[in-house]
Motif scaffolding. Structure first.
Motif, mmCIF file in Angstrom:
data_model
loop_
_atom_site.group_PDB
_atom_site.id
_atom_site.type_symbol
_atom_site.label_atom_id
_atom_site.label_comp_id
_atom_site.label_asym_id
_atom_site.label_seq_id
_atom_site.Cartn_x
_atom_site.Cartn_y
_atom_site.Cartn_z
ATOM 1 N N UNK A 233 -14.440 0.595 -10.197
ATOM 2 C CA UNK A 233 -13.499 0.180 -9.165
ATOM 3 C C UNK A 233 -14.216 0.142 -7.816
ATOM 4 N N UNK A 234 -13.622 -0.567 -6.866
ATOM 5 C CA UNK A 234 -14.181 -0.643 -5.521
ATOM 6 C C UNK A 234 -13.079 -0.335 -4.517
ATOM 7 N N UNK A 235 -13.442 0.414 -3.474
ATOM 8 C CA UNK A 235 -12.447 0.887 -2.511
ATOM 9 C C UNK A 235 -12.993 0.813 -1.089
ATOM 10 N N UNK A 236 -12.168 0.338 -0.183
ATOM 11 C CA UNK A 236 -12.497 0.341 1.235
ATOM 12 C C UNK A 236 -11.799 1.546 1.859
ATOM 13 N N UNK A 237 -12.503 2.289 2.732
ATOM 14 C CA UNK A 237 -11.973 3.568 3.219
ATOM 15 C C UNK A 237 -12.113 3.701 4.736
ATOM 16 N N UNK A 238 -11.160 4.381 5.374
ATOM 17 C CA UNK A 238 -11.129 4.470 6.838
ATOM 18 C C UNK A 238 -11.843 5.692 7.408
ATOM 19 N N UNK A 337 -16.696 4.790 11.410
ATOM 20 C CA UNK A 337 -15.398 5.207 10.883
ATOM 21 C C UNK A 337 -14.918 4.396 9.707
ATOM 22 N N UNK A 338 -15.834 3.666 9.024
ATOM 23 C CA UNK A 338 -15.437 2.841 7.886
ATOM 24 C C UNK A 338 -16.510 2.917 6.797
ATOM 25 N N UNK A 339 -16.089 2.755 5.564
ATOM 26 C CA UNK A 339 -17.044 2.749 4.458
ATOM 27 C C UNK A 339 -16.419 2.057 3.255
ATOM 28 N N UNK A 340 -17.257 1.749 2.291
ATOM 29 C CA UNK A 340 -16.790 1.182 1.027
ATOM 30 C C UNK A 340 -17.555 1.865 -0.099
ATOM 31 N N UNK A 341 -16.891 2.059 -1.236
ATOM 32 C CA UNK A 341 -17.536 2.742 -2.351
ATOM 33 C C UNK A 341 -17.208 2.034 -3.662
ATOM 34 N N UNK A 468 -3.836 0.931 3.745
ATOM 35 C CA UNK A 468 -2.962 0.519 2.671
ATOM 36 C C UNK A 468 -3.701 0.222 1.369
ATOM 37 N N UNK A 469 -3.124 0.635 0.243
ATOM 38 C CA UNK A 469 -3.781 0.493 -1.061
ATOM 39 C C UNK A 469 -4.036 -0.959 -1.429
ATOM 40 N N UNK A 470 -3.111 -1.831 -1.112
ATOM 41 C CA UNK A 470 -3.296 -3.236 -1.458
ATOM 42 C C UNK A 470 -4.529 -3.790 -0.761
ATOM 43 N N UNK A 471 -4.697 -3.448 0.511
ATOM 44 C CA UNK A 471 -5.841 -3.936 1.276
ATOM 45 C C UNK A 471 -7.122 -3.211 0.891
ATOM 46 N N UNK A 472 -7.033 -1.916 0.567
ATOM 47 C CA UNK A 472 -8.225 -1.119 0.278
ATOM 48 C C UNK A 472 -8.826 -1.430 -1.085
ATOM 49 N N UNK A 473 -7.974 -1.799 -2.042
ATOM 50 C CA UNK A 473 -8.501 -1.992 -3.395
ATOM 51 C C UNK A 473 -8.090 -3.310 -4.043
ATOM 52 N N UNK A 474 -6.795 -3.611 -4.084
ATOM 53 C CA UNK A 474 -6.309 -4.720 -4.906
ATOM 54 C C UNK A 474 -6.979 -6.035 -4.552
ATOM 55 N N UNK A 475 -7.116 -6.340 -3.249
ATOM 56 C CA UNK A 475 -7.693 -7.635 -2.879
ATOM 57 C C UNK A 475 -9.180 -7.725 -3.215
ATOM 58 N N UNK A 476 -9.815 -6.577 -3.471
ATOM 59 C CA UNK A 476 -11.228 -6.573 -3.847
ATOM 60 C C UNK A 476 -11.421 -6.585 -5.360
#
Length: 549
Positions: A233-238, A337-341, A468-476
């Motif tokens: 999975x891929x996640x964008x984080x604040x 203040x931002x990252x992706x994993x 938001x979960x939709x923006x952090x994961x679903x669209x990716x």
């Protein structure tokens, strides 16, 4: 969430509750030191073994951490002779001479450019007409518009501001506004970055001056084993990537923060842990860990520059064969203040029940894990930026829980001078470039986020919201995007059928027909409820019970 053994994200979902992974990177060292080496905040001088001046931040000890506390052997102290003697080892490091994980290969869109960041560098990734991955600086040379806001036409990347088109190695091949007999200026080209697809992940080499060192691309042995299966999975984080890595290498928080998230994490299991550092290099560190009472430490953790974290367990089964369990975290700094994993959990053997559970369920569970920690980590990020002191002035690191965290921050003391900014154990260097907040991010992310069921929007604009979960994961994630669309389509269809059946039941004269039609309508409404629940599971953030109104 923790790299260690994450309750819901971890290999527990595959086979054994104490999951982990194997990883065999190649250790190499870069030989460049950034010019902002001397910009670290300092007060107390140190003896440097190399001829590179690295300054230290104030060393005032909090009142509670007196000598008596240290004598108890509870807190983490110096980990090397150099540190005990007041010396600091500084190594050559240049953050651009590294490979960073950009995206899961399977999730790169086929028909649209993708805007991504590495620190403050903005990139655009896309597939050309031959399906080859291309990566440019996300800036049109004409008037600096974002190319990720553009579109793909016949395999070419078009800037939607004035229609300039680019292909291959960044060459401009079309400018609609040029006279028919005019040639395209040579300067009308974009900077290109080398990308490489390896084991299902797209990696980018960030140096524009130094040729890519392909030997530095990490290789994960377990993922090449026959029969190895993983969920990625891929996640964008604040929050900052360093805080993300701290969290991932912290097994002690799992029983508390993720209590009852799955069948294994329980707060009553919180206890002292034991750590054994087996390796320290200029590229990172490694070691074993487990419960203090364990005779043998089964979990093996490795951190590898620039931001790869792995954890593995090897267990022999009753037949004498070894089963491999892997947890892998490929982190990417995406700005202040931002990252992706990219999270990858896998094993050579999975329980049969895991094959019956849809992948989107594991994905939403992974999102929930990150959301459970998000409030803590975002506030931690704010404090670090506000206090402007190294972590040893703020953290109380325990030997029985925080060994990996301390090792990571001490590693940053060695290499932080070669990063855009860093928060080390004893040193810091603050960002030189102000953080940029984009209220209307460009490209695929903006396009997808503007469509239903985007959450967290204002009015009808549905502006992307990294919380938001939709923006952090679903669209990716192509899989989860497809699942949400499918459930939405089924929900609409069943709603329409239920309405039609109810209407027919009202018009029907026979009692049996009325009952049959109403029963059918009820079943359709039950399906509508199930679809709505599935959509909510994929798009709605987790909120702790005691925080709900």
């Amino acid at each position: 969430m923790a790299l260690s053994l994450h309750p819901s994200l971890s290999l527990k979902n595959f086979s054994n509750p104490s999951s982990s992974f194997s990883f065999t990177p190649k250790l190499t060292a870069t030989k460049h030191i950034h010019s902002h080496l001397l910009k670290s905040i300092h007060s107390k001088p140190y003896h440097i073994k190399k001829c590179h001046a690295v300054a230290d931040a104030p060393t005032a000890t909090p009142p509670s951490l007196d000598a008596k506390d240290n004598d108890q052997g509870v807190l983490i102290g110096p980990s090397s002779e150099e540190e005990r003697g007041g010396d600091r080892v500084v190594v050559d490091y240049d953050w651009t001479k590294e490979w960073y994980p950009l995206y899961l290969t399977k999730d790169v869109p086929d028909d649209a450019p993708l805007g991504l960041n590495v620190f403050d560098k903005q990139l655009v990734l896309y597939k050309d007409g031959q399906g080859e991955l291309r990566c440019y600086e996300d800036r049109c040379p004409h008037r600096l518009a974002k190319l990720s806001e553009g579109q793909l036409i016949d395999g070419r990347l078009e800037c939607l501001y004035h229609g300039w088109q680019f292909e291959g190695e960044g060459k401009c091949v079309k400018i609609p506004q040029l006279p028919a007999d005019a040639k395209i200026p040579r300067s009308a080209c974009v900077k290109t970055y080398e990308v490489k697809d390896s084991q299902g992940v797209v990696w980018v080499w960030m140096s524009l001056k130094t040729p890519p060192n392909f030997k530095k691309i990490p290789w994960f042995e377990n993922f090449a084993r026959p029969g190895f299966q993983d969920t990625s999975t891929i996640h964008e984080l604040p929050y900052d990537h360093s805080i993300l890595l701290e969290n991932l290498m912290d097994p002690a928080h799992i029983p508390i923060s993720h209590d009852r998230t799955d069948w294994t994490a329980k707060r009553e299991d919180a206890q002292a842990l034991r750590f054994e550092v087996t390796e320290r290099t200029h590229r990172g560190f490694a070691g074993r860990w487990g419960k203090e009472k364990d005779k043998k430490l089964l979990s093996f953790l490795r951190f590898e520059a620039p931001c790869v974290l792995s954890n593995d367990i090897e267990l022999p089964n009753e037949k004498g064969l070894t089963q491999y369990f892997t947890g892998l975290f490929l982190c990417r700094p995406t700005g202040q203040g931002k990252s992706m994993v990219i999270v990858r959990f896998g094993a050579t053997k999975r329980p049969q029940i895991a094959n019956l559970i849809p992948r989107w369920y594991f994905h939403q569970n992974a999102c929930k894990i990150f959301e459970q920690d998000m409030g803590f980590l975002s506030s931690q990020n704010e404090v670090l930026m506000k206090e402007k002191v190294p972590t040893k002035e703020l953290y109380i690191n325990l030997k029985s829980s925080d060994t990996w965290v301390a090792e990571y921050r001490k590693w940053m003391d060695k290499v932080g001078h070669g990063m855009p900014y860093h928060f080390g154990h004893s040193t810091i260097s603050l960002p030189q470039v102000p953080a940029v907040l984009e209220h209307a991010p460009a490209g695929l992310v903006a396009g997808v986020s503007a469509s239903s069921p985007a959450k967290g929007g204002i009015g009808t604009m549905h502006a992307p919201n990294v919380i938001n979960r939709y923006f952090r994961h679903v669209i990716h994630c192509k899989g989860c995007t497809s699942v949400v669309k499918s459930f939405q389509a089924w929900k609409n269809a069943l709603s329409a059928i239920a309405l039609a059946l109810t209407t027919l039941a009202i018009l029907a004269s026979g009692r049996q027909w009325k009952n049959f039609l109403l029963l059918s309508a009820s079943l359709c409404l039950a399906g509508v409820y199930a679809c709505s629940t599935a959509i909510a599971m994929n798009t709605t953030n987790f909120i702790r019970t005691h925080r709900r109104l």
